[in-house]
Design a protein around this motif. Sequence first.
Motif, mmCIF file in Angstrom:
data_model
loop_
_atom_site.group_PDB
_atom_site.id
_atom_site.type_symbol
_atom_site.label_atom_id
_atom_site.label_comp_id
_atom_site.label_asym_id
_atom_site.label_seq_id
_atom_site.Cartn_x
_atom_site.Cartn_y
_atom_site.Cartn_z
ATOM 1 N N GLY A 72 0.768 -0.904 -0.420
ATOM 2 C CA GLY A 72 -0.023 0.165 -0.308
ATOM 3 C C GLY A 72 1.289 1.731 0.317
ATOM 4 O O GLY A 72 0.104 2.315 -0.245
ATOM 5 N N ASN A 73 2.201 1.191 -0.485
ATOM 6 C CA ASN A 73 2.853 2.164 -0.117
ATOM 7 C C ASN A 73 4.064 2.210 -1.259
ATOM 8 O O ASN A 73 4.610 1.281 -1.255
ATOM 9 C CB ASN A 73 3.774 2.586 1.380
ATOM 10 N N CYS A 74 4.155 3.143 -2.122
ATOM 11 C CA CYS A 74 4.774 3.325 -3.891
ATOM 12 C C CYS A 74 4.665 4.224 -4.232
ATOM 13 O O CYS A 74 3.815 4.427 -4.338
ATOM 14 C CB CYS A 74 4.201 1.580 -4.670
ATOM 15 N N LEU A 145 -1.680 17.903 -11.800
ATOM 16 C CA LEU A 145 -0.670 17.964 -11.012
ATOM 17 C C LEU A 145 0.381 17.844 -10.315
ATOM 18 O O LEU A 145 1.242 17.740 -11.990
ATOM 19 C CB LEU A 145 -0.907 16.392 -10.537
ATOM 20 N N ASP A 146 0.756 17.793 -9.860
ATOM 21 C CA ASP A 146 2.663 18.198 -8.980
ATOM 22 C C ASP A 146 2.614 16.537 -9.084
ATOM 23 O O ASP A 146 2.150 15.378 -8.066
ATOM 24 C CB ASP A 146 2.395 18.785 -8.053
ATOM 25 N N PRO A 147 3.553 16.012 -9.866
ATOM 26 C CA PRO A 147 3.484 14.112 -10.015
ATOM 27 C C PRO A 147 4.756 14.080 -8.826
ATOM 28 O O PRO A 147 5.338 13.144 -8.605
ATOM 29 C CB PRO A 147 5.029 14.542 -10.912
ATOM 30 N N ALA A 148 4.880 15.221 -7.494
ATOM 31 C CA ALA A 148 5.339 14.505 -6.107
ATOM 32 C C ALA A 148 4.520 14.142 -5.476
ATOM 33 O O ALA A 148 3.136 14.129 -5.745
ATOM 34 C CB ALA A 148 5.964 15.725 -6.063
ATOM 35 N N ARG A 149 5.254 13.133 -4.594
ATOM 36 C CA ARG A 149 4.356 11.725 -3.753
ATOM 37 C C ARG A 149 3.277 12.751 -2.955
ATOM 38 O O ARG A 149 3.830 14.006 -2.283
ATOM 39 C CB ARG A 149 5.560 10.882 -3.147
ATOM 40 N N PRO A 150 2.069 12.310 -3.283
ATOM 41 C CA PRO A 150 0.488 13.330 -1.844
ATOM 42 C C PRO A 150 1.370 12.546 -0.807
ATOM 43 O O PRO A 150 2.284 11.432 -0.480
ATOM 44 C CB PRO A 150 -0.676 12.690 -2.536
ATOM 45 N N SER A 151 0.932 13.526 0.193
ATOM 46 C CA SER A 151 0.700 13.003 1.648
ATOM 47 C C SER A 151 -0.667 12.212 1.615
ATOM 48 O O SER A 151 -1.369 12.062 1.006
ATOM 49 C CB SER A 151 0.806 14.266 2.423
ATOM 50 N N PRO A 152 -0.049 11.297 3.351
ATOM 51 C CA PRO A 152 -0.867 10.495 3.195
ATOM 52 C C PRO A 152 -1.222 11.283 3.923
ATOM 53 O O PRO A 152 -1.296 12.500 4.853
ATOM 54 C CB PRO A 152 -0.316 9.687 4.649
ATOM 55 N N ALA A 156 -7.826 7.301 5.171
ATOM 56 C CA ALA A 156 -7.529 7.048 3.283
ATOM 57 C C ALA A 156 -6.546 6.452 2.972
ATOM 58 O O ALA A 156 -4.961 6.450 3.035
ATOM 59 C CB ALA A 156 -7.907 8.154 2.808
ATOM 60 N N VAL A 157 -6.672 5.686 1.500
ATOM 61 C CA VAL A 157 -5.620 5.041 0.692
ATOM 62 C C VAL A 157 -5.495 6.675 -0.617
ATOM 63 O O VAL A 157 -6.506 6.485 -0.884
ATOM 64 C CB VAL A 157 -5.917 3.857 0.358
ATOM 65 N N ALA A 169 3.088 6.244 -17.441
ATOM 66 C CA ALA A 169 2.585 7.751 -16.018
ATOM 67 C C ALA A 169 3.197 6.622 -14.877
ATOM 68 O O ALA A 169 3.991 5.575 -14.407
ATOM 69 C CB ALA A 169 1.090 6.598 -16.396
ATOM 70 N N LEU A 170 3.020 8.066 -14.503
ATOM 71 C CA LEU A 170 3.628 7.326 -12.757
ATOM 72 C C LEU A 170 2.355 7.697 -11.468
ATOM 73 O O LEU A 170 1.695 8.050 -11.432
ATOM 74 C CB LEU A 170 4.583 9.007 -11.769
ATOM 75 N N LEU A 171 2.103 6.457 -10.872
ATOM 76 C CA LEU A 171 1.295 5.906 -9.747
ATOM 77 C C LEU A 171 2.549 5.854 -8.143
ATOM 78 O O LEU A 171 3.575 5.512 -8.050
ATOM 79 C CB LEU A 171 1.255 4.514 -10.334
ATOM 80 N N HIS A 172 1.458 6.474 -7.638
ATOM 81 C CA HIS A 172 1.470 6.623 -6.379
ATOM 82 C C HIS A 172 1.106 5.850 -5.449
ATOM 83 O O HIS A 172 -0.489 6.752 -5.583
ATOM 84 C CB HIS A 172 2.264 8.159 -5.793
ATOM 85 N N ILE A 173 0.745 4.856 -4.967
ATOM 86 C CA ILE A 173 0.049 5.196 -3.741
ATOM 87 C C ILE A 173 0.144 5.161 -2.369
ATOM 88 O O ILE A 173 1.983 4.373 -1.882
ATOM 89 C CB ILE A 173 -0.017 3.415 -3.421
ATOM 90 N N VAL A 174 -0.137 6.085 -1.130
ATOM 91 C CA VAL A 174 0.157 5.549 0.192
ATOM 92 C C VAL A 174 -0.919 6.003 0.895
ATOM 93 O O VAL A 174 -1.973 6.417 0.704
ATOM 94 C CB VAL A 174 0.669 7.551 -0.230
ATOM 95 N N SER A 175 -0.290 4.599 2.076
ATOM 96 C CA SER A 175 -1.302 4.496 3.001
ATOM 97 C C SER A 175 -0.838 5.837 4.525
ATOM 98 O O SER A 175 0.165 5.416 4.850
ATOM 99 C CB SER A 175 -1.153 3.013 2.932
ATOM 100 N N PRO A 176 -2.032 5.211 5.395
ATOM 101 C CA PRO A 176 -1.914 6.049 6.383
ATOM 102 C C PRO A 176 -0.715 4.990 7.500
ATOM 103 O O PRO A 176 -0.120 4.363 6.783
ATOM 104 C CB PRO A 176 -3.294 6.060 7.152
#
Length: 176
Positions: A72-74, A145-152, A156-157, A169-176
Amino acid sequence: MHRSRPARTLLMTLAALTALTTTACGNTQDPNDDEPAPATTPRDRPTTSRSAPQPPSSSPADGTDAGACTDGNCEIAVTEPVTIRFPAPGDAGRATLSVTKVGPNEIEYEVKSGNNRSNGGASGPGQGCLTYLRDRGSGNSCGTLDPARPSPRPGAVVIQATTGTDGTALLHIVSP
């Protein structure tokens, strides 16, 4: 033709402002400098508008391995459709992110978690979508969008998908 004094004063003021503005926008060069001053371009001038973000990096933190997202984090780059399973928020078990289309400046995907579904898609340079996946629903927001990693986000994921000019394409998955 005679102009009134206020009209002449206004014209003289406008002429002075025009001269000052033209001088302020031009290049200046030190008389002791042997090299000519560089020409300014619209990119060199300060602006208050938000410029388009740069395309995704060619070397994201987790590379291209979708398996890096199972926790859940990548941060991965994708060039073709892929399915990623990761922990859903709350007691929903596992969620599924299915990238269905990737191309130059284009991405489309679907997220499933329990009985919730969310679709996202963007096209154009620097465009993308954010999906907020919660245990009782989800929501999307697409645009520049800014391609930087979003904040947790608590509870929510966060899934961010950003287009790339080269079909990556760049994918970010950010879990709490």
